[in-house]
Motif scaffolding. Sequence first.
Motif, PDB file in Angstrom:
ATOM      1  N   SER A 196       0.932  -1.305   0.022  1.00  0.00           N
ATOM      2  CA  SER A 196       0.010   0.122   0.016  1.00  0.00           C
ATOM      3  C   SER A 196       0.810   1.170  -0.054  1.00  0.00           C
ATOM      4  O   SER A 196       1.724   1.437   0.930  1.00  0.00           O
ATOM      5  N   VAL A 197       0.773   2.206  -0.952  1.00  0.00           N
ATOM      6  CA  VAL A 197       1.369   3.319  -1.002  1.00  0.00           C
ATOM      7  C   VAL A 197       0.241   4.354  -0.916  1.00  0.00           C
ATOM      8  O   VAL A 197      -0.666   4.311  -2.110  1.00  0.00           O
ATOM      9  N   ALA A 198       0.215   5.323  -0.367  1.00  0.00           N
ATOM     10  CA  ALA A 198      -0.890   6.553  -0.148  1.00  0.00           C
ATOM     11  C   ALA A 198      -0.261   7.809   0.007  1.00  0.00           C
ATOM     12  O   ALA A 198       0.625   7.853   0.826  1.00  0.00           O
ATOM     13  N   THR A 199      -0.619   8.545  -0.916  1.00  0.00           N
ATOM     14  CA  THR A 199      -0.164   9.991  -0.995  1.00  0.00           C
ATOM     15  C   THR A 199      -1.153  10.954  -0.725  1.00  0.00           C
ATOM     16  O   THR A 199      -2.556  10.838  -1.007  1.00  0.00           O
ATOM     17  N   GLY A 200      -0.738  12.251  -0.132  1.00  0.00           N
ATOM     18  CA  GLY A 200      -1.595  13.336  -0.126  1.00  0.00           C
ATOM     19  C   GLY A 200      -3.048  12.945   0.766  1.00  0.00           C
ATOM     20  O   GLY A 200      -3.152  12.298   1.636  1.00  0.00           O
ATOM     21  N   PRO A 201      -3.995  13.187   0.034  1.00  0.00           N
ATOM     22  CA  PRO A 201      -5.425  12.967   0.805  1.00  0.00           C
ATOM     23  C   PRO A 201      -5.617  11.453   1.106  1.00  0.00           C
ATOM     24  O   PRO A 201      -6.391  10.919   1.771  1.00  0.00           O
ATOM     25  N   ASN A 202      -4.865  10.472   0.206  1.00  0.00           N
ATOM     26  CA  ASN A 202      -5.134   9.172   0.493  1.00  0.00           C
ATOM     27  C   ASN A 202      -4.237   8.577   1.759  1.00  0.00           C
ATOM     28  O   ASN A 202      -4.569   7.552   2.222  1.00  0.00           O
ATOM     29  N   ALA A 203      -3.249   9.466   2.118  1.00  0.00           N
ATOM     30  CA  ALA A 203      -2.231   9.051   3.298  1.00  0.00           C
ATOM     31  C   ALA A 203      -2.883   8.609   4.511  1.00  0.00           C
ATOM     32  O   ALA A 203      -4.047   9.266   4.784  1.00  0.00           O
ATOM     33  N   GLY A 204      -2.700   7.519   5.132  1.00  0.00           N
ATOM     34  CA  GLY A 204      -2.951   7.359   6.444  1.00  0.00           C
ATOM     35  C   GLY A 204      -4.231   6.287   6.199  1.00  0.00           C
ATOM     36  O   GLY A 204      -4.733   5.721   7.388  1.00  0.00           O
ATOM     37  N   ARG A 205      -4.757   6.043   5.164  1.00  0.00           N
ATOM     38  CA  ARG A 205      -6.048   5.075   4.876  1.00  0.00           C
ATOM     39  C   ARG A 205      -5.408   3.489   5.087  1.00  0.00           C
ATOM     40  O   ARG A 205      -4.662   3.245   4.200  1.00  0.00           O
ATOM     41  N   ARG A 206      -6.000   2.920   6.149  1.00  0.00           N
ATOM     42  CA  ARG A 206      -5.456   1.397   6.028  1.00  0.00           C
ATOM     43  C   ARG A 206      -5.842   0.554   4.795  1.00  0.00           C
ATOM     44  O   ARG A 206      -7.071   0.644   4.251  1.00  0.00           O
ATOM     45  N   GLY A 207      -5.088  -0.103   4.300  1.00  0.00           N
ATOM     46  CA  GLY A 207      -5.368  -0.812   3.003  1.00  0.00           C
ATOM     47  C   GLY A 207      -5.573  -0.369   1.789  1.00  0.00           C
ATOM     48  O   GLY A 207      -5.930  -0.732   1.046  1.00  0.00           O
ATOM     49  N   HIS A 208      -5.258   1.173   1.966  1.00  0.00           N
ATOM     50  CA  HIS A 208      -5.280   1.726   0.733  1.00  0.00           C
ATOM     51  C   HIS A 208      -4.611   1.118  -0.508  1.00  0.00           C
ATOM     52  O   HIS A 208      -3.357   0.818  -0.497  1.00  0.00           O
ATOM     53  N   ARG A 209      -5.451   1.184  -1.524  1.00  0.00           N
ATOM     54  CA  ARG A 209      -4.889   0.244  -2.881  1.00  0.00           C
ATOM     55  C   ARG A 209      -4.462   1.670  -3.544  1.00  0.00           C
ATOM     56  O   ARG A 209      -4.990   2.284  -4.087  1.00  0.00           O
ATOM     57  N   PRO A 210      -2.905   1.192  -3.984  1.00  0.00           N
ATOM     58  CA  PRO A 210      -2.538   2.305  -4.997  1.00  0.00           C
ATOM     59  C   PRO A 210      -3.098   2.705  -6.066  1.00  0.00           C
ATOM     60  O   PRO A 210      -3.589   2.017  -6.778  1.00  0.00           O
ATOM     61  N   THR A 211      -3.243   4.142  -6.269  1.00  0.00           N
ATOM     62  CA  THR A 211      -3.816   4.749  -7.702  1.00  0.00           C
ATOM     63  C   THR A 211      -2.726   5.321  -8.521  1.00  0.00           C
ATOM     64  O   THR A 211      -1.553   5.235  -8.188  1.00  0.00           O
ATOM     65  N   ASP A 212      -3.110   6.158  -9.464  1.00  0.00           N
ATOM     66  CA  ASP A 212      -2.078   6.806 -10.367  1.00  0.00           C
ATOM     67  C   ASP A 212      -1.900   8.063  -9.786  1.00  0.00           C
ATOM     68  O   ASP A 212      -1.444   9.177 -10.425  1.00  0.00           O
TER      69      ASP A 212
END
Lengths: 369, 369
Positions: A196-212
């Motif tokens: 899981s790699v999460a940036t900006g507004p996605n950061a901190g989300r558990r299990g976030h699936r990477p986007t573009d």
Amino acid sequence: MSEVYAARRARLRERCHAGGSAAALVTRPANVRYLAGASPCGAVLLLARHEDILLCQSPPEDRPHEGRLDEALRVQVLSPSSGGDPAVAAAGLAQSQGADSLAVEEHHLTVARHRALASVAPRLRLTDLGNAVEQLRVVKDEEEISLLRIGAEIADQALGELLESILVGRTERHLALELERRLVDHGADGPAFPTSVATGPNAGRRGHRPTDRRVEEGDFLSVCLGASYRGYRCELGRTFVIGTSPADWQIQLYDLVFTAQRAGREALAPGVACRDVDRAARQVLEAAGFGEHLHPLTGHGVGLENDEDPQLSPSAMGKLDACVPVTIEPGVHIPGRGGVRIDDTLVVRPEADGGPELLTITTKELLAL
Amino acid sequence: MSEVYAARRARLRERCHAGGSAAALVTRPANVRYLAGASPCGAVLLLARHEDILLCQSPPEDRPHEGRLDEALRVQVLSPSSGGDPAVAAAGLAQSQGADSLAVEEHHLTVARHRALASVAPRLRLTDLGNAVEQLRVVKDEEEISLLRIGAEIADQALGELLESILVGRTERHLALELERRLVDHGADGPAFPTSVATGPNAGRRGHRPTDRRVEEGDFLSVCLGASYRGYRCELGRTFVIGTSPADWQIQLYDLVFTAQRAGREALAPGVACRDVDRAARQVLEAAGFGEHLHPLTGHGVGLENDEDPQLSPSAMGKLDACVPVTIEPGVHIPGRGGVRIDDTLVVRPEADGGPELLTITTKELLAL
């Protein structure tokens, strides 16, 4: 190693007999691997009256990354033309050997498969093995812990190398793929779970699936990865700030999650209730007003699967034992702004042995990259 | 797109009513996605008396790569504290709405989960939905086929680029990872299945999982990869020779598998029995003395899953329809020496439309790299 697997099977057999079942059928792959050393595709393990038999559709291959099959185990390969289900064959075998009951994993077998077993072995009473194997798996031996330790080192290395590269402008998906490649470079079987790699507004989300989405200056960047090493899966999560100076809200949020995570880590000890570990971390976040959207779990066991018992949650029953590896992974996500997660894998140890053993040693200082 | 999903659900509802069930519960993720446009983690779809409801544990996220949820669908999010199973909640809901029976996917629900459904809704008669949704999924519409076509282009590109690089000395695992990275570079959601790269004595083995063996001069190199594009999964397999001049046995074996694969491709037409397509390819290999160790399948359907109906095998029932995408993937593996696999994804089309449509267009000449 053969004695280890034989000893595990002997313990399961004892539990079965205590539960009134003469034979047991293990179908869940991680459970097969725990008891047999490896779980070739589709293989099932029958603990029959007088011997243990691994049934599979094709001859097991020697694949050290996926574990070595216990040589002492009898292996029975179904003929390819049978097109059959090894579990069904196992039930037939158990009945033909005179067993009157067979304990099966009802939490893993589908209704359709269970019916096929009942139909091929109508004289066999099918009972529920429940989570007996999962329960055996909770406390690890030192060999298992050493595999988790190596996996954690690999994850630390992969993350450390990524942090040395330029991140701004790269997408979450590419960063995740690069981390997975580095895990393999350093000897992992593969990722322990989707990175899981999460940036900006996605950061901190558990299990976030990477986007573009691409990394931007000023972002929080949160990463969660793990190496699978000889089947054992550790977990490592960190949050960083992109750019030279974190904003005040970022520093405050980071400090808060860090404090919660430390409280969870420090609560780990043999005999402590799982819910008390959860509470130690959770109450820090609740007191700061983030109680509402917290994930139900503060952490969980790891081993041959990434999401094992025990669960560290408000409703968890039971207490921790020594030699149980768990994650401590509180996080806060503020919709639209991002957030922070910090995730370590630790082994519960008594205070006399130095307290909880931290496997994932990447720094938890707030790095600005 | 909303009408597409509504129409699919209407067809399923008809089948259910014909089978005597007032309501249906779809739990298998690919089936949920087919009927709802997306399948958020753990979500289940209830076709109730008067409306269709998606039940899930957390609010669905907008993730275009993973499909767009049909906006016309009512979404019900379980409270996080319930810790509940959406399938169990759906059964309770169906009962409270006055349904007397509920068709469930017995080939997907575990025994334990099925029991939880029965226990929460004791007045509901649980029947078997069987493979009703899988059967609807067999024949694709042109939108679905266009997604498979894009996925095939991506796989062709990723493989083409790899072939331009130096291969000798690199490991199977690294080549597989590089292919997967290239799939994502070209716009795939990710690999359709774990990429297989097999060298030397491993070449030609179906589903071979990459090892640390390095490519050597004189090797056969067989590769099987696929792109998942908007959820649709194509498959592409080729075998190459490393070095300037293939050995005679390599040329002969390649020609044989090529001939078998062509026979399979040319047999594809609406109305042809699945087993006859299998036989067309299989008999070429059998006549050459390789009958004994052949895989039971010569090919299979593809779509939202990589291994769908129809199966192309000696025991397969049924006939092909137009607009059914299938793989044709015969192969021979000689233990200790290696072998050849050739794998295409094609769409069954009537002769009036030009016959089978080849989606994976990478050359099938024997390339020496």
